[in-house]
Design an enzyme around this catalytic site. Structure first.
Site, PDB file in Angstrom:
ATOM      1  N   LYS A 171       0.829  -1.212   0.000  1.00  0.00           N
ATOM      2  CA  LYS A 171       0.000   0.000   0.000  1.00  0.00           C
ATOM      3  C   LYS A 171       0.864   1.264   0.000  1.00  0.00           C
ATOM      4  O   LYS A 171       0.586   2.224  -0.729  1.00  0.00           O
ATOM      5  CB  LYS A 171      -0.925  -0.034   1.227  1.00  0.00           C
ATOM      6  CG  LYS A 171      -1.654   1.256   1.523  1.00  0.00           C
ATOM      7  CD  LYS A 171      -2.647   1.642   0.457  1.00  0.00           C
ATOM      8  CE  LYS A 171      -3.343   2.945   0.807  1.00  0.00           C
ATOM      9  NZ  LYS A 171      -4.078   3.495  -0.343  1.00  0.00           N
ATOM     10  N   LYS A 239       1.078  11.722   5.832  1.00  0.00           N
ATOM     11  CA  LYS A 239       1.366  10.570   6.711  1.00  0.00           C
ATOM     12  C   LYS A 239       1.809   9.376   5.869  1.00  0.00           C
ATOM     13  O   LYS A 239       2.830   8.742   6.132  1.00  0.00           O
ATOM     14  CB  LYS A 239       0.104  10.243   7.522  1.00  0.00           C
ATOM     15  CG  LYS A 239       0.158   9.007   8.380  1.00  0.00           C
ATOM     16  CD  LYS A 239      -0.572   7.781   7.845  1.00  0.00           C
ATOM     17  CE  LYS A 239      -1.966   7.936   7.372  1.00  0.00           C
ATOM     18  NZ  LYS A 239      -2.682   6.725   7.008  1.00  0.00           N
TER      19      LYS A 239
HETATM   20  P1  NAD Z   1     -11.162  10.288   7.828  1.00  0.00           P
HETATM   21  O1  NAD Z   1     -10.378  11.225   8.658  1.00  0.00           O
HETATM   22  O2  NAD Z   1     -12.173  10.786   6.853  1.00  0.00           O
HETATM   23  O3  NAD Z   1     -11.922   9.240   8.787  1.00  0.00           O
HETATM   24  C1  NAD Z   1     -11.378   8.733   9.965  1.00  0.00           C
HETATM   25  C2  NAD Z   1     -12.528   8.476  10.951  1.00  0.00           C
HETATM   26  O4  NAD Z   1     -11.985   7.884  12.131  1.00  0.00           O
HETATM   27  C3  NAD Z   1     -13.237   9.781  11.386  1.00  0.00           C
HETATM   28  O5  NAD Z   1     -14.624   9.636  11.177  1.00  0.00           O
HETATM   29  C4  NAD Z   1     -12.879   9.905  12.861  1.00  0.00           C
HETATM   30  O6  NAD Z   1     -13.900  10.496  13.637  1.00  0.00           O
HETATM   31  C5  NAD Z   1     -12.670   8.453  13.244  1.00  0.00           C
HETATM   32  N1  NAD Z   1     -11.849   8.257  14.435  1.00  0.00           N
HETATM   33  C6  NAD Z   1     -10.637   8.811  14.713  1.00  0.00           C
HETATM   34  N2  NAD Z   1     -10.205   8.350  15.903  1.00  0.00           N
HETATM   35  C7  NAD Z   1     -11.153   7.515  16.379  1.00  0.00           C
HETATM   36  C8  NAD Z   1     -11.283   6.736  17.560  1.00  0.00           C
HETATM   37  N3  NAD Z   1     -10.340   6.744  18.507  1.00  0.00           N
HETATM   38  N4  NAD Z   1     -12.390   5.986  17.720  1.00  0.00           N
HETATM   39  C9  NAD Z   1     -13.358   5.991  16.764  1.00  0.00           C
HETATM   40  N5  NAD Z   1     -13.297   6.692  15.634  1.00  0.00           N
HETATM   41  C10 NAD Z   1     -12.206   7.447  15.439  1.00  0.00           C
HETATM   42  O7  NAD Z   1     -10.069   9.372   7.092  1.00  0.00           O
HETATM   43  P2  NAD Z   1     -10.284   8.496   5.756  1.00  0.00           P
HETATM   44  O8  NAD Z   1      -9.980   9.342   4.568  1.00  0.00           O
HETATM   45  O9  NAD Z   1     -11.578   7.757   5.865  1.00  0.00           O
HETATM   46  O10 NAD Z   1      -9.050   7.484   5.908  1.00  0.00           O
HETATM   47  C11 NAD Z   1      -9.101   6.365   6.791  1.00  0.00           C
HETATM   48  C12 NAD Z   1      -7.871   5.508   6.495  1.00  0.00           C
HETATM   49  O11 NAD Z   1      -7.927   5.052   5.126  1.00  0.00           O
HETATM   50  C13 NAD Z   1      -6.550   6.280   6.636  1.00  0.00           C
HETATM   51  O12 NAD Z   1      -5.573   5.420   7.166  1.00  0.00           O
HETATM   52  C14 NAD Z   1      -6.214   6.670   5.201  1.00  0.00           C
HETATM   53  O13 NAD Z   1      -4.832   6.853   5.009  1.00  0.00           O
HETATM   54  C15 NAD Z   1      -6.751   5.472   4.429  1.00  0.00           C
HETATM   55  N6  NAD Z   1      -7.142   5.729   3.031  1.00  0.00           N
HETATM   56  C16 NAD Z   1      -7.824   6.863   2.674  1.00  0.00           C
HETATM   57  C17 NAD Z   1      -8.174   7.037   1.336  1.00  0.00           C
HETATM   58  C18 NAD Z   1      -8.964   8.251   0.883  1.00  0.00           C
HETATM   59  O14 NAD Z   1      -9.049   8.464  -0.356  1.00  0.00           O
HETATM   60  N7  NAD Z   1      -9.522   9.047   1.765  1.00  0.00           N
HETATM   61  C19 NAD Z   1      -7.873   6.073   0.386  1.00  0.00           C
HETATM   62  C20 NAD Z   1      -7.208   4.910   0.793  1.00  0.00           C
HETATM   63  C21 NAD Z   1      -6.849   4.751   2.116  1.00  0.00           C
END
Ligand code: NAD
Length: 295
Positions: A171, A239
């Site tokens: 990834k 990150k």
């Molecule tokens: P985001 O910030 O939109 O969502 C993260 C969620 O986690 C939020 O709703 C937040 O409230 C929740 N959260 C944080 N701490 C928490 C806790 N202690 N308990 C419960 N909930 C908690 O992030 P995202 O874009 O959805 O990304 C999530 C993961 O997927 C990341 O690791 C990111 O790198 C990866 N990712 C993102 C994408 C993208 O296009 N956005 C694509 C592939 C991978």
């Protein structure tokens, strides 16, 4: 079977909703953001009373959390998965995590009879919504096979990469390429704007030519048309690329390109753009050159 799902943001939200719609199991959900929980309850999910309660009652637990530290806190913190999940539970982390963190969590959970798969995803929010996201998994193959159908319920492609941590390596390399391609596209499009050529024609030539990439096409729907709200936040991209650069350093691989792109992101964050979309790095070029770069 009961499934727990923690982290219902830009990616976790749509993946969880597709899981709820795609399986015949109760899905218990948890997020710090009540609105995010409500969107999953609206399609049949059940709001957990607490993280500890979710951990205790689930047979399979998914996380989709921002950073390795967030995952560590949910797994090893007070009231977390390690302390409350029963032996035999399977923990599947869909976050983009550090290979070293993933291995450490898996080792800790193994002492409590909990198996872990590192299972990051690629394809972005549109494919998470469409249920066509690519899921890669690392960890015990029998555990992976036993849970393949669950992963397939919200994805288009599911690949077992190898032992625990191997999917996180894949990834990080994938994302490094995506961000480097995007930075090259930003630089090229800025050159086109400064040279004063027709930007739509330039974009059409590149996307039909050898300069094409998923990154430039994605840029064409976002920064290049002035859309900067986060689909994939710059802070999260920073990150990911930081973790990729650490991986290169760990293995002694020369960093000719990725560290430069990390600096570009650092400048963008310095301009206060960390909460905007990762494509907002284009604004660094715009600021330096004193003009907008748009199709
Ligand atoms: P985001 O910030 O939109 O969502 C993260 C969620 O986690 C939020 O709703 C937040 O409230 C929740 N959260 C944080 N701490 C928490 C806790 N202690 N308990 C419960 N909930 C908690 O992030 P995202 O874009 O959805 O990304 C999530 C993961 O997927 C990341 O690791 C990111 O790198 C990866 N990712 C993102 C994408 C993208 O296009 N956005 C694509 C592939 C991978």
């Amino acid at each position: 079977m009961k499934i727990g799902y923690i982290g219902l943001g830009n990616m976790g939200g749509p993946m969880c909703r597709n899981l709820i719609k795609g399986v015949n199991h109760q899905v218990v959900v948890h997020d710090l953001n009540a609105e995010a929980v409500a969107t999953c309850v609206a399609v049949g999910g059940t709001a957990a009373s607490s993280l500890a309660a979710l951990a205790a009652e689930s047979d399979v637990i998914f996380t989709s959390l921002p950073t390795p530290r967030h995952v560590e806190a949910v797994v090893l913190g007070e009231g977390g998965i390690a302390a409350h999940a029963k032996p035999g539970t399977v923990f599947i982390d869909l976050s983009t995590n550090a290979p070293a963190m993933v291995k450490r969590l898996a080792a800790e959970l193994a002492t409590r009879g909990i198996a872990m798969l590192d299972s990051p995803v690629t394809g972005g929010v549109p494919r998470a919504e469409a249920g066509t996201i690519v899921v890669m998994a690392g960890g015990n193959e029998a555990v992976f096979e036993a849970n393949r159908a669950l992963l397939a319920a919200f994805s288009g492609t599911v690949v077992h990469v190898g032992p625990i941590g191997s999917a996180s390596v894949a990834k990080l390399i994938n994302n490094m390429l995506a961000f480097c391609n995007a930075a090259a596209a930003m630089e090229g499009m800025t050159m086109g704007a400064m040279a004063g050529i027709d930007m739509k024609k330039l974009f059409g030539i590149i996307t039909n030519g050898s300069g094409d990439s998923a990154a430039i096409r994605s840029l064409g729907n976002r920064a290049l048309v002035g859309k900067f709200e986060a689909s994939f936040a710059l802070d999260l991209a920073y990150k990911d690329l930081g973790l990729a650069v650490e991986l290169a350093t760990e293995h002694g691989v020369p960093g000719m390109i990725a560290p430069q792109v990390l600096n570009l992101m650092r400048m963008a964050r310095g301009l206060g753009l960390g909460g905007e979309d990762s494509s907002a790095s284009l604004k660094v070029y715009e600021k330096v050159m004193g003009r907008e770069v748009r199709l």
